[in-house]
Design an enzyme around this catalytic site. Structure first.
Site, PDB file in Angstrom:
ATOM      1  N   LYS A   1      -7.145  -4.064  -2.988  1.00  0.00           N
ATOM      2  CA  LYS A   1      -7.747  -4.772  -1.866  1.00  0.00           C
ATOM      3  C   LYS A   1      -8.562  -3.813  -1.005  1.00  0.00           C
ATOM      4  CE  LYS A   1      -3.685  -4.485   1.247  1.00  0.00           C
ATOM      5  NZ  LYS A   1      -4.251  -3.717   2.367  1.00  0.00           N
TER       6      LYS A   1
ATOM      7  N   CYS B   1      -2.025  -2.692   8.209  1.00  0.00           N
ATOM      8  CA  CYS B   1      -1.861  -3.670   7.121  1.00  0.00           C
ATOM      9  C   CYS B   1      -0.592  -4.500   7.267  1.00  0.00           C
ATOM     10  CB  CYS B   1      -1.893  -2.951   5.771  1.00  0.00           C
ATOM     11  SG  CYS B   1      -3.479  -2.135   5.447  1.00  0.00           S
TER      12      CYS B   1
ATOM     13  N   ASP C   1       0.791  -1.238   0.000  1.00  0.00           N
ATOM     14  CA  ASP C   1       0.000   0.000   0.000  1.00  0.00           C
ATOM     15  C   ASP C   1       0.821   1.285   0.000  1.00  0.00           C
ATOM     16  OD1 ASP C   1      -1.870  -1.994   0.297  1.00  0.00           O
ATOM     17  OD2 ASP C   1      -2.509  -1.408   2.305  1.00  0.00           O
TER      18      ASP C   1
END
Length: 301
Positions: free
Chosen positions: A185, A218, A124
């Site tokens: 995602k 994450c 990310d």
């Protein structure tokens, strides 16, 4: 009994179930499976050996087992009136009582890295995070170095983007050349079905080198899921950050306590080449001639 002491994670196969135990079938041998304060009757095929018994323990108690511990299976011996370690080559031939006993020692994480058994996960690193993540420019710089190293050494790279429709794509500075997967995602963890399928296609994967944002969300959830699947995780501290340095610091401390390896980009790259005579050593050396930015991350690890 040494043969009865592999980790449960190594024997878990495709996962564990957690429902009520099946009733003994007329074609099986009844066995009482005991763990901690629990005892559950079930049945196994006549002649079932150690691996079948372990799988049955997993199906009954998998949600209560620490997958990083070693265990011993013991058989209740009537002649002694107590449990004894399961004899080597034991096969179920008659009604019996077994228990699973956790050993006190935990598995040691050695942290060895080799290119054929390693995958890089970049999590990310997206444009909308640029103004919010502490020292984002520094971790982009280190992320670039890691991805260059992956290309030099032929290591697969998987990249995810959290809700790219709202948060944008991976920053332009990150070179996606040769990347195995770039996936959107909404789940915080990178362990998506597509990622699991990709890992299954790479023979011998043992380690994941993980970096990106955010450390306490994450990165943390990805690391814990991977470890739960028996994969060793190396988190690159100089390529990992959060909006809050407190969140980052406590996430890294928590992860290190679970046996996850918190390391640096230079340590990872040099461990992967391992020898100055490695054919790619000079190229890797050129990547690390300039030290990674120390920035404000240094005192917050």
């Amino acid at each position: 009994m040494a043969a009865a002491e592999p980790s449960v994670a190594a024997l878990a196969g495709g996962g564990v179930g957690a429902g009520p135990p099946p009733p003994p079938s007329s074609g099986g041998v009844p066995v009482l499976f005991c763990f901690s304060v629990f005892a559950r009757p079930a049945s196994v095929p006549h002649g079932a050996g150690y691996d079948v018994l372990i799988q049955k323990f997993l199906s009954l108690y998998g949600d209560q087992l620490d997958m990083h511990r070693k265990f011993v299976v013991q058989l209740f011996a009537e002649e002694w009136g107590q449990y004894v370690d399961l004899p080597k080559g034991f096969a179920v031939s008659e009604r019996c009582k077994l228990r699973l006993v956790p050993l006190q020692i935990q598995l040691t994480t050695l942290g060895n890295l080799t290119p054929p058994s390693t995958v890089f996960f970049c999590c990310d690193m997206q444009e909308r995070f640029r103004p919010a993540i502490k020292y984002f420019g520094d971790i982009i710089s280190v992320g670039q170095r890691l991805l260059q190293g992956a290309r030099i050494l032929g290591i697969p790279v998987i990249i995810t983007e959290q809700y790219p429709k709202g948060l944008g794509s991976t920053v332009q500075e990150i070179d996606l050349t040769g990347v195995k997967l770039v996936l959107p995602k909404t789940k915080f963890s990178m362990v998506l079905p597509e990622v699991e399928a990709a890992l299954a296609e790479i023979p011998g994967v043992r380690s994941v080198v993980l970096f990106g944002v955010e450390t306490h969300v994450c990165i943390q959830q990805t690391a814990l899921e991977l470890v739960g699947r028996g994969i060793e995780v190396h988190i690159v501290a100089d390529a990992t950050s959060s909006r809050s340095m407190m969140d980052r610091m406590f996430a890294l401390e928590r992860l290190a306590r679970t046996g996850i390896i918190v390391t640096t980009s230079e340590a990872v790259l040099l461990q992967l080449v391992a020898d100055k005579d490695h054919p790619k050593f000079k190229e890797i050396q050129n990547l690390i001639k300039a030290s990674a930015p120390e920035s404000g991350l240094l005192s917050k690890v």
